[in-house]
Design a protein around this motif. Structure first.
Motif, PDB file in Angstrom:
ATOM      1  N   ASP A 263     -13.566  -6.893   2.876  1.00 43.81           N
ATOM      2  CA  ASP A 263     -13.858  -8.314   2.648  1.00 43.81           C
ATOM      3  C   ASP A 263     -12.680  -8.965   1.918  1.00 43.81           C
ATOM      4  N   PRO A 264     -12.544 -10.289   2.034  1.00 40.85           N
ATOM      5  CA  PRO A 264     -11.413 -10.988   1.392  1.00 40.85           C
ATOM      6  C   PRO A 264     -11.294 -10.711  -0.095  1.00 40.85           C
ATOM      7  N   GLN A 265     -12.430 -10.603  -0.805  1.00 40.32           N
ATOM      8  CA  GLN A 265     -12.335 -10.388  -2.251  1.00 40.32           C
ATOM      9  C   GLN A 265     -11.696  -9.040  -2.578  1.00 40.32           C
ATOM     10  N   TYR A 266     -11.965  -8.035  -1.759  1.00 39.81           N
ATOM     11  CA  TYR A 266     -11.362  -6.724  -2.012  1.00 39.81           C
ATOM     12  C   TYR A 266      -9.907  -6.693  -1.561  1.00 39.81           C
ATOM     13  N   LYS A 267      -9.568  -7.478  -0.548  1.00 38.97           N
ATOM     14  CA  LYS A 267      -8.161  -7.603  -0.176  1.00 38.97           C
ATOM     15  C   LYS A 267      -7.369  -8.219  -1.327  1.00 38.97           C
ATOM     16  N   ASP A 268      -7.961  -9.241  -1.956  1.00 41.60           N
ATOM     17  CA  ASP A 268      -7.290  -9.872  -3.096  1.00 41.60           C
ATOM     18  C   ASP A 268      -7.069  -8.865  -4.226  1.00 41.60           C
ATOM     19  N   VAL A 269      -8.070  -8.050  -4.489  1.00 42.86           N
ATOM     20  CA  VAL A 269      -7.932  -7.038  -5.539  1.00 42.86           C
ATOM     21  C   VAL A 269      -6.856  -6.027  -5.154  1.00 42.86           C
ATOM     22  N   PHE A 270      -6.871  -5.599  -3.900  1.00 45.48           N
ATOM     23  CA  PHE A 270      -5.931  -4.581  -3.435  1.00 45.48           C
ATOM     24  C   PHE A 270      -4.490  -5.071  -3.519  1.00 45.48           C
ATOM     25  N   TYR A 271      -4.241  -6.233  -2.892  1.00 46.14           N
ATOM     26  CA  TYR A 271      -2.867  -6.733  -2.854  1.00 46.14           C
ATOM     27  C   TYR A 271      -2.428  -7.383  -4.174  1.00 46.14           C
ATOM     28  N   GLY A 272      -3.360  -8.068  -4.833  1.00 39.75           N
ATOM     29  CA  GLY A 272      -2.972  -8.824  -6.012  1.00 39.75           C
ATOM     30  C   GLY A 272      -3.012  -8.064  -7.306  1.00 39.75           C
ATOM     31  N   GLU A 273      -3.801  -6.977  -7.372  1.00 38.51           N
ATOM     32  CA  GLU A 273      -3.937  -6.230  -8.621  1.00 38.51           C
ATOM     33  C   GLU A 273      -3.482  -4.780  -8.509  1.00 38.51           C
ATOM     34  N   LEU A 274      -4.063  -4.060  -7.540  1.00 39.85           N
ATOM     35  CA  LEU A 274      -3.811  -2.619  -7.500  1.00 39.85           C
ATOM     36  C   LEU A 274      -2.372  -2.304  -7.134  1.00 39.85           C
ATOM     37  N   LEU A 275      -1.861  -2.935  -6.082  1.00 42.62           N
ATOM     38  CA  LEU A 275      -0.492  -2.623  -5.664  1.00 42.62           C
ATOM     39  C   LEU A 275       0.536  -3.005  -6.722  1.00 42.62           C
ATOM     40  N   PRO A 276       0.472  -4.220  -7.287  1.00 46.01           N
ATOM     41  CA  PRO A 276       1.429  -4.525  -8.365  1.00 46.01           C
ATOM     42  C   PRO A 276       1.287  -3.605  -9.569  1.00 46.01           C
ATOM     43  N   GLU A 277       0.050  -3.184  -9.861  1.00 48.31           N
ATOM     44  CA  GLU A 277      -0.138  -2.281 -11.002  1.00 48.31           C
ATOM     45  C   GLU A 277       0.512  -0.929 -10.743  1.00 48.31           C
ATOM     46  N   LEU A 278       0.376  -0.419  -9.519  1.00 46.11           N
ATOM     47  CA  LEU A 278       1.026   0.843  -9.180  1.00 46.11           C
ATOM     48  C   LEU A 278       2.543   0.720  -9.291  1.00 46.11           C
ATOM     49  N   ARG A 279       3.090  -0.391  -8.819  1.00 45.02           N
ATOM     50  CA  ARG A 279       4.533  -0.593  -8.920  1.00 45.02           C
ATOM     51  C   ARG A 279       4.953  -0.675 -10.383  1.00 45.02           C
ATOM     52  N   ALA A 280       4.163  -1.356 -11.179  1.00 51.25           N
ATOM     53  CA  ALA A 280       4.498  -1.485 -12.601  1.00 51.25           C
ATOM     54  C   ALA A 280       4.463  -0.135 -13.316  1.00 51.25           C
ATOM     55  N   ARG A 281       3.646   0.785 -12.808  1.00 59.30           N
ATOM     56  CA  ARG A 281       3.571   2.127 -13.383  1.00 59.30           C
ATOM     57  C   ARG A 281       4.687   3.040 -12.871  1.00 59.30           C
ATOM     58  N   GLY A 282       5.606   2.472 -12.090  1.00 53.16           N
ATOM     59  CA  GLY A 282       6.739   3.251 -11.597  1.00 53.16           C
ATOM     60  C   GLY A 282       6.445   4.039 -10.351  1.00 53.16           C
ATOM     61  N   LYS A 283       5.413   3.670  -9.600  1.00 53.37           N
ATOM     62  CA  LYS A 283       5.078   4.365  -8.361  1.00 53.37           C
ATOM     63  C   LYS A 283       5.796   3.703  -7.186  1.00 53.37           C
ATOM     64  N   GLY A 284       6.150   4.512  -6.211  1.00 48.67           N
ATOM     65  CA  GLY A 284       6.644   3.981  -4.958  1.00 48.67           C
ATOM     66  C   GLY A 284       5.466   3.728  -4.042  1.00 48.67           C
ATOM     67  N   VAL A 285       5.314   2.492  -3.554  1.00 47.22           N
ATOM     68  CA  VAL A 285       4.130   2.106  -2.791  1.00 47.22           C
ATOM     69  C   VAL A 285       4.563   1.668  -1.394  1.00 47.22           C
ATOM     70  N   ILE A 286       4.005   2.325  -0.380  1.00 49.80           N
ATOM     71  CA  ILE A 286       4.296   1.997   1.015  1.00 49.80           C
ATOM     72  C   ILE A 286       2.981   1.614   1.673  1.00 49.80           C
ATOM     73  N   VAL A 287       2.910   0.405   2.231  1.00 50.85           N
ATOM     74  CA  VAL A 287       1.670  -0.129   2.774  1.00 50.85           C
ATOM     75  C   VAL A 287       1.893  -0.537   4.225  1.00 50.85           C
ATOM     76  N   VAL A 288       1.144   0.083   5.130  1.00 49.96           N
ATOM     77  CA  VAL A 288       1.133  -0.340   6.528  1.00 49.96           C
ATOM     78  C   VAL A 288       0.058  -1.408   6.671  1.00 49.96           C
ATOM     79  N   THR A 289       0.442  -2.580   7.138  1.00 48.18           N
ATOM     80  CA  THR A 289      -0.499  -3.696   7.132  1.00 48.18           C
ATOM     81  C   THR A 289      -0.110  -4.751   8.158  1.00 48.18           C
ATOM     82  N   HIS A 290      -1.084  -5.616   8.469  1.00 41.15           N
ATOM     83  CA  HIS A 290      -0.846  -6.817   9.285  1.00 41.15           C
ATOM     84  C   HIS A 290      -1.129  -8.083   8.472  1.00 41.15           C
ATOM     85  N   ASP A 291      -1.463  -7.935   7.193  1.00 38.45           N
ATOM     86  CA  ASP A 291      -1.829  -9.086   6.363  1.00 38.45           C
ATOM     87  C   ASP A 291      -0.568  -9.804   5.878  1.00 38.45           C
ATOM     88  N   ASP A 292       0.023 -10.650   6.757  1.00 38.63           N
ATOM     89  CA  ASP A 292       1.283 -11.299   6.411  1.00 38.63           C
ATOM     90  C   ASP A 292       1.145 -12.308   5.270  1.00 38.63           C
TER      91      ASP A 292
END
Length: 565
Positions: free
Chosen positions: A492-521
């Motif tokens: 659902d859109p709300q979980y997409k917002d959490v995924f892209y807006g919170e989880l991915l930036p948080e992983l990057r901030a923790r020094g993780k390399g994040v690779i995401v296959v997606t169509h959500d331009d």
């Protein structure tokens, strides 16, 4: 016969000391049976009918027969269960250590059929070994007794038996070939059953497909299995009938022909008749084991075939090395991977050659159309595939079969065709205790699923919720690199917002390399780079948001999720 001999050697390969005990107890059981037969024959013919010696011999031999038979059965069953356990565990280890591409080539249906049907057939064969050993010991003891009564008559019996066994061998070979056909038919039917369960939605939506699949494919496979089972049964019954004719023919020759050709005493003639009749039970027991041993022999060939296939090529190693932490650099250097064409009309798909570098602390989006090579790229990236040309390097170290498993331990991934384990296997209990509930709350699934004793309370939830649980598992793995293959596709859109807006930036901030296959331009501005795959080649797409220095966090995102948690 050589194959059967090799089959028996395989069963006894890891139990030399127990094999000696089994042989000794089996021989005791057989010899005590022969001794009882000799004592009974003496008593029937009136020799020593009132002797206390014969009474003591009868009691002692009977006790020895019961005790040795019990010990032999117990030892053999213990050995059988250990053999089946070791066989199944060895095959499971071969599966998890085999190259992933090899597993794909063999197919899930073949591996499952071997792990279930073939190991079950082996279990039945091994569990029949106690009776086999006892019956062989009895037949051997009775043969010695017959030779003691009259060696001339025994030579005649052996000659007739050898002639009969030559015919039996030809019939047995036909049974073995039919057993192979039965095993192959089971594999085909098993594959159809898997299609029946995996493709249930597609079958329900199309009546023509459903009826054709059940009435044609499944029925044809089931009819083929029925036919081969009937043929095998008929051939086995023919073999059994031949053995009965041979056996009763031997008794007839002993009773009708031997007295005219040989000077046999009444006691010897009675002993021969009793011994031959006593041998009927063990003989039928051996014949009853033929189909079971044949299926076990066929199963062993299938298991060994799969085991050799899983051992093909170089073994993956490096699992004992610790995972490297801190700043990481992953580099593709002219790396390429190609699939062999499946048919004459299909061309081979090739990924690469690729030259790309991904570092920890970086968020990279992978885009591309269907068939562009995204799934293959993810498999090479995570170490499931090794490049056939070029190299993949981690911190300058080229990845080879010798360190492939070590390399894979640097990745946590949620694949598009992910599998969710109910237990949080292999994870740090302290990490589960401190972080698991927080991730469940962040993904708003704590009201349906909890974690108790290191496992989810349930995984019987919707596909989107299962994918959220798979994400929780990945977060708890705490690896240097994270790979998400179309994770948000069914969210659902709300979980997409959490995924892209919170989880991915948080992983990057923790020094993780994040690779995401997606169509959500609409979320590309969150990342550092966008790599586009086209026919197996990578084209780097400029990130407009990054180049203009705009805020990575989209204005539509609100920290309401984390604050409410």
């Amino acid at each position: 016969m050589m194959k059967m001999y090799r089959f028996l050697l395989f069963l006894l390969r890891d139990a030399r000391s127990m094999m000696v005990l089994m042989v000794l107890t089996g021989l005791l059981a057989g010899l005590s049976s022969v001794g009882l037969l000799a004592v009974i024959n003496k008593l029937i013919n009136g020799a020593g009918a009132t002797s206390e010696l014969f009474a003591a011999a009868f009691i002692g031999l009977a006790v020895l027969k019961v005790v040795s038979n019990y010990l032999s059965q117990l030892l053999l069953v213990t050995f059988a269960q250990k053999t089946i356990l070791n066989l199944g565990m060895d095959l499971c280890w071969k599966v998890v250590r085999a190259p992933y591409r090899t597993l794909e080539r063999r197919g899930a249906h073949e591996i499952l059929a071997t792990l279930t049907d073939d190991t079950n057939a082996m279990a039945w064969a091994v569990n029949g070994l106690p009776g086999l050993a006892i019956n062989v010991a009895i037949l051997a003891g009775c043969s010695l007794y017959l030779a003691w009564l009259s060696w001339q008559a025994f030579l005649g019996v052996v000659l007739l038996a050898v002639l009969g066994l030559l015919g039996y061998r030809q019939l047995y070979n036909r049974v073995l070939r039919s057993s192979l056909a039965v095993r192959d038919s089971k594999g085909v039917l098993f594959e159809h059953f898997r299609s029946l369960t995996d493709g249930m939605k597609e079958l329900m939506l199309h009546r023509g497909r459903r009826e054709t699949f059940v009435d044609s494919d499944i029925r044809q496979a089931a009819e083929a299995l029925r036919h081969h089972n009937l043929v095998t049964t008929k051939q086995y019954l023919t073999t059994d009938s031949w053995t009965q004719v041979l056996f009763y023919g031997l008794i007839g020759v002993i009773l009708l022909l031997f007295p005219r050709l040989l000077s046999l005493s009444g006691e010897s003639l009675t002993g021969y008749a009793f011994a031959m009749l006593y041998m009927i039970g063990p003989m039928w027991g051996l014949l009853g084991m033929v189909p079971t041993l044949s299926r076990g022999q066929v199963a062993l060939e299938k298991i060994e075939s799969l085991g050799l296939a899983l051992d093909e090529g170089r073994r993956e190693g490096g699992a004992e090395r610790p995972v490297t932490h801190g700043t990481q650099c992953l580099e593709f250097s002219q790396a390429s991977f190609s699939y062999d064409p499946k048919g004459e009309d299909e061309r081979s798909f090739s990924l690469g050659p690729l030259d790309v570098t991904i570092r920890t602390g970086e968020l990279v989006f992978i885009i591309g159309g269907n068939g562009s090579g995204k799934s293959t790229f993810v498999k090479v990236l995570t170490g499931l595939y090794l490049p056939q040309q070029g190299a993949v390097r981690l911190n300058g170290e080229a990845i080879t079969p010798a360190n492939q498993d070590w390399y894979r331990q640097h990745f946590a991934a949620v694949f598009s065709d992910f599998y969710l384990f109910k237990k949080l296997l292999g994870l740090d209990p302290a990490l589960i205790e401190s972080q698991a509930d927080g991730w469940l709350k962040t993904l708003r699934i704590q009201h349906k699923v909890t974690i108790q004793d290191g496992e989810y309370s349930t995984i019987n939830v919707s596909q989107g919720q299962r994918k959220r649980l798979a994400l929780v598992t990945a977060m708890l793995e705490d690896r240097p690199f994270y790979v998400f293959d179309e994770w948000a596709a069914d969210q659902d859109p709300q979980y997409k917002d959490v995924f892209y807006g919170e989880l991915l930036p948080e992983l990057r901030a923790r020094g993780k390399g994040v690779i995401v296959v997606t169509h959500d331009d609409r979320y590309f501005h969150v990342g550092d780079r966008v790599l586009k795959l086209d026919e197996g080649k990578i084209l780097e797409t400029p990130n407009r948001a990054a180049s203009t220095g705009s805020n990575r966090t989209p204005p539509m995102l609100k920290p309401v999720i984390r604050s409410s948690a």
